[in-house]
Design an enzyme around this catalytic site. Structure first.
Site, PDB file in Angstrom:
ATOM      1  CB  CYS A  85      -1.024  -0.062   1.263  1.00 56.22           C
ATOM      2  SG  CYS A  85      -1.977   1.342   1.267  1.00 56.22           S
TER       3      CYS A  85
ATOM      4  CB  CYS B  66      -3.446   2.480  -1.665  1.00 60.47           C
ATOM      5  SG  CYS B  66      -3.454   0.755  -1.145  1.00 60.47           S
TER       6      CYS B  66
ATOM      7  CE  LYS C 256      -4.894   4.353  -6.132  1.00 66.98           C
ATOM      8  NZ  LYS C 256      -5.271   3.042  -5.756  1.00 66.98           N
TER       9      LYS C 256
ATOM     10  CE1 TYR D 170     -11.101  -1.679  -5.694  1.00 69.04           C
ATOM     11  CE2 TYR D 170     -11.501  -3.777  -6.583  1.00 69.04           C
ATOM     12  CZ  TYR D 170     -11.677  -2.918  -5.567  1.00 69.04           C
ATOM     13  OH  TYR D 170     -12.699  -3.187  -4.640  1.00 69.04           O
TER      14      TYR D 170
ATOM     15  CD  GLU E 278      -7.197   2.324  -8.401  1.00 72.78           C
ATOM     16  OE1 GLU E 278      -6.264   1.704  -8.074  1.00 72.78           O
ATOM     17  OE2 GLU E 278      -8.172   2.589  -7.583  1.00 72.78           O
TER      18      GLU E 278
ATOM     19  CG  HIS F 173     -27.981  24.217  -2.233  1.00 74.99           C
ATOM     20  ND1 HIS F 173     -27.969  23.344  -3.276  1.00 74.99           N
ATOM     21  CD2 HIS F 173     -28.005  25.558  -2.623  1.00 74.99           C
ATOM     22  CE1 HIS F 173     -28.142  23.918  -4.230  1.00 74.99           C
ATOM     23  NE2 HIS F 173     -28.137  25.135  -4.035  1.00 74.99           N
TER      24      HIS F 173
ATOM     25  CD  GLU G 176     -27.719  19.834  -2.803  1.00 77.60           C
ATOM     26  OE1 GLU G 176     -28.433  20.456  -2.323  1.00 77.60           O
ATOM     27  OE2 GLU G 176     -26.844  20.846  -3.733  1.00 77.60           O
TER      28      GLU G 176
HETATM   29  P1  NDP Z   1      -8.765  -7.350  -9.992  1.00 78.28           P
HETATM   30  O1  NDP Z   1      -9.166  -8.630  -9.160  1.00 78.28           O
HETATM   31  O2  NDP Z   1      -9.488  -6.043  -9.668  1.00 78.28           O
HETATM   32  O3  NDP Z   1      -8.984  -7.719 -11.476  1.00 78.28           O
HETATM   33  C1  NDP Z   1      -8.299  -8.492 -11.999  1.00 78.28           C
HETATM   34  C2  NDP Z   1      -8.702  -8.387 -13.783  1.00 78.28           C
HETATM   35  O4  NDP Z   1      -7.770  -9.347 -14.409  1.00 78.28           O
HETATM   36  C3  NDP Z   1     -10.145  -8.831 -13.854  1.00 78.28           C
HETATM   37  O5  NDP Z   1     -10.327  -7.795 -14.963  1.00 78.28           O
HETATM   38  C4  NDP Z   1     -10.008 -10.338 -14.457  1.00 78.28           C
HETATM   39  O6  NDP Z   1     -10.800 -10.672 -15.431  1.00 78.28           O
HETATM   40  C5  NDP Z   1      -8.588 -10.197 -15.039  1.00 78.28           C
HETATM   41  N1  NDP Z   1      -7.979 -11.563 -14.866  1.00 78.28           N
HETATM   42  C6  NDP Z   1      -7.819 -12.402 -13.668  1.00 78.28           C
HETATM   43  N2  NDP Z   1      -6.716 -13.152 -13.795  1.00 78.28           N
HETATM   44  C7  NDP Z   1      -6.466 -13.235 -15.150  1.00 78.28           C
HETATM   45  C8  NDP Z   1      -5.545 -14.142 -16.019  1.00 78.28           C
HETATM   46  N3  NDP Z   1      -4.926 -15.257 -15.413  1.00 78.28           N
HETATM   47  N4  NDP Z   1      -5.499 -13.921 -17.292  1.00 78.28           N
HETATM   48  C9  NDP Z   1      -5.927 -12.590 -17.759  1.00 78.28           C
HETATM   49  N5  NDP Z   1      -6.864 -11.819 -17.172  1.00 78.28           N
HETATM   50  C10 NDP Z   1      -7.075 -11.965 -15.679  1.00 78.28           C
HETATM   51  O7  NDP Z   1      -7.220  -7.090  -9.801  1.00 78.28           O
HETATM   52  P2  NDP Z   1      -6.328  -6.020  -9.849  1.00 78.28           P
HETATM   53  O8  NDP Z   1      -4.879  -6.619 -10.352  1.00 78.28           O
HETATM   54  O9  NDP Z   1      -6.648  -4.800 -10.618  1.00 78.28           O
HETATM   55  O10 NDP Z   1      -5.973  -5.403  -8.049  1.00 78.28           O
HETATM   56  C11 NDP Z   1      -5.831  -6.653  -7.359  1.00 78.28           C
HETATM   57  C12 NDP Z   1      -6.548  -6.464  -6.134  1.00 78.28           C
HETATM   58  O11 NDP Z   1      -5.945  -5.436  -5.125  1.00 78.28           O
HETATM   59  C13 NDP Z   1      -8.051  -5.924  -6.118  1.00 78.28           C
HETATM   60  O12 NDP Z   1      -8.749  -6.956  -6.362  1.00 78.28           O
HETATM   61  C14 NDP Z   1      -8.284  -4.967  -5.118  1.00 78.28           C
HETATM   62  O13 NDP Z   1      -8.534  -5.784  -4.129  1.00 78.28           O
HETATM   63  C15 NDP Z   1      -6.805  -4.556  -4.703  1.00 78.28           C
HETATM   64  N6  NDP Z   1      -6.823  -3.178  -5.289  1.00 78.28           N
HETATM   65  C16 NDP Z   1      -7.387  -2.274  -4.462  1.00 78.28           C
HETATM   66  C17 NDP Z   1      -7.492  -0.772  -4.754  1.00 78.28           C
HETATM   67  C18 NDP Z   1      -8.577   0.044  -4.272  1.00 78.28           C
HETATM   68  O14 NDP Z   1      -9.035  -0.096  -3.166  1.00 78.28           O
HETATM   69  N7  NDP Z   1      -8.608   1.179  -4.843  1.00 78.28           N
HETATM   70  C19 NDP Z   1      -6.720  -0.292  -5.887  1.00 78.28           C
HETATM   71  C20 NDP Z   1      -5.897  -1.578  -6.678  1.00 78.28           C
HETATM   72  C21 NDP Z   1      -5.994  -2.688  -6.147  1.00 78.28           C
HETATM   73  P3  NDP Z   1     -12.375 -11.120 -15.382  1.00 78.28           P
HETATM   74  O15 NDP Z   1     -12.771 -10.344 -14.252  1.00 78.28           O
HETATM   75  O16 NDP Z   1     -13.077 -10.694 -16.749  1.00 78.28           O
HETATM   76  O17 NDP Z   1     -12.284 -12.488 -15.081  1.00 78.28           O
END
Ligand code: NDP
Length: 449
Positions: free
Chosen positions: A43, A48, A51, A178, A182, A438, A443
């Protein structure tokens, strides 16, 4: 005096590990923590926090553009990636120092090296030194998953994105979650051509469909290209250093300068010696724990992303705190996973708490939905068509708000406060009874129809 070198040995000094160390020490425990990289964890060091700073830095592009409609002339505005990058990294250094100070001032011994578990009460450091502890806590977090495709080594993950030598002109981001959305917002604002390529036909699985559709629409209008149903096939490095990204969707490959994998994160439970001491894992490599964060081995606990319950920093922090209170503070307690707010710091950001509309329809006999689709005042004057959208989902039986979802400027800031009301079980009427503040975007929450 115990026979062990320490009462608690924590592996991993990220959000969960540092909180657990500090609180256990404050309860009188003799604590050591091992960190192989930098104190602060994902983080603070490569997630986080940096980022969010990039999000702030990139949003100036839009603000400077809009400034003209507010009477400002901003001639000659130029962006220098290295200035932003280095200032962000310098702040990461500052925070890293603060986290180390927290450990030091609580008399936690820090080993700046890798540690693995070599017994129910023993860890072995990279130097070969063996250390014993009454309790071992695994708080090693998660690590980006990179799909096993030819040429994957030419890509980067979010870990490397903070250190790029130059701003890429053309970026392909694999994944639609996510991190993908982002960083797409950041790179797009800074002037890169951005394509998000996801394997399925949707982005941000788990978020309310209407909200994520709006993000996709606005992102597309801002110039981000979405390529869906496009699993990555392979990547080639060309003679001029550029990359060619091939997908299994029958369309042409994309030429780009950077491919970033944002395809999920896996628990960092591997190569830690856990299997050898008999710690149980789930199918995806997460450490299996009970509600008190204890594994099947009495002396070994785990918190945070390595347990893959909810991969969010504030959850890891709470788990670490509850663990320390339970084991060293004589106050056994668990944490509530109900109504955890979350946000995606896309451009614009989105945020939500509670059930999505789909979940509410599946779980409740009858629901009522209230929405507001509005153009924030700031966007009106800026000449921007971009709209905000708020959605409240209520249990029709008792009017209780069971879900709140929004997209629009500052929505994470607004949702955090509103999440208190949802967590407290308040009703739509309670929102309506509150006088609007307001003029504000927030709101809209008390004026929903
Ligand atoms: P996410 O779980 O958010 O998304 C993963 C994405 O990658 C999905 O679109 C999924 O596709 C795809 N995917 C998963 N596995 C594969 C694979 N083997 N091959 C190809 N595509 C794949 O993961 P992130 O990496 O974006 O983030 C990880 C975690 O970190 C998040 O789940 C979150 O918990 C945390 N995070 C939180 C943030 C916040 O609070 N603002 C910011 C950044 C990260 P599909 O869904 O189509 O299956």
């Amino acid at each position: 005096m115990s026979d062990f070198d320490f009462d608690l040995f924590v592996i991993g000094a990220g959000s969960g590990g540092v909180r657990a160390s500090r609180v256990a020490a404050s309860h009188g425990a003799r604590v050591a923590v091992a960190e192989e990289y930098r104190v602060g964890g994902t983080c603070v060091i490569r997630g986080c926090v940096p980022k969010k700073m990039l999000v702030y830095g990139s949003h100036f592009a839009e603000d400077l553009h809009d400034a003209a409609n507010f009477g400002w002339s901003v001639e000659g505005a130029r962006f220098d990636w290295k200035v932003l990058r280095d200032r962000v990294l310098a702040d990461v250094d500052r925070l890293n120092g603060l986290y180390q100070n927290t450990l030091d001032s609580n008399k936690v011994t820090t080993f700046h090296e890798r540690a693995i578990v070599t017994g129910p009460n023993e860890v072995t450091l990279a130097s070969g030194e063996k250390v014993t502890a009454r309790i071992i806590l695994i708080a090693t977090g998660a690590w980006p998953v990179v799909p096993d495709i030819p040429g994957a080594e030419h890509g980067i993950t979010s870990n490397e994105a903070f250190h790029l030598d130059a701003l890429p002109k053309r970026v392909v981001i694999a994944g639609g979650g996510y991190i993908a959305n982002e960083f797409a917002g950041i790179f797009n604002e800074l002037g890169s051509d951005v394509t998000i390529a996801n394997r399925s036909d949707q982005i941000l699985r788990g978020y309310d469909e209407q909200i994520r559709d709006k993000l996709m629409k606005i992102s597309t209008e801002k110039g981000i290209v979405f390529r869906l149903n496009a699993p990555f096939e392979k990547m080639e490095k060309q003679a001029d250093g550029s990359l060619l990204a091939h997908f299994r969707d029958g369309n042409l490959p994309i030429e780009c300068d950077v491919v970033m994998f944002a395809t999920g994160r896996k628990p960092m439970s591997f190569d830690l010696g856990l299997e050898a001491v008999g710690v149980e894992m789930t199918g995806n490599g997460a450490i299996r724990v009970d509600a008190y964060n204890r594994t099947n081995i009495e002396s070994i606990y785990a918190v945070g992303d390595v347990t893959d319950r909810v991969q969010l920093t504030p959850v890891a922090i709470r788990e670490g705190h509850a663990f320390a209170d339970t084991v060293f503070g004589n106050t056994p307690r668990t944490i509530s996973y109900d109504c955890i707010p979350s946000a995606v710091f896309s451009n614009p950001p989105m945020a939500g708490v509670g059930l999505t509309e789909r979940e509410a329809r599946e779980q409740l006999p009858d629901i009522s939905i209230y929405t507001s689709d509005f153009r924030p005042m700031r966007n009106v004057l800026a000449g921007r068509n971009e709209r905000g959208f708020y959605k409240m989902i209520c249990d029709a039986a008792n009017d209780r708000v069971v879900g709140l979802h929004m997209i629009g400027p500052d929505s994470p800031e607004i949702l955090q406060a509103a999440a208190v009301a949802v967590k407290a079980g308040l009703t739509k009427q309670d929102f309506d009874d509150t006088v609007a503040l307001h003029p504000s975007m927030a709101e809209e929450l008390v004026l929903l129809k």
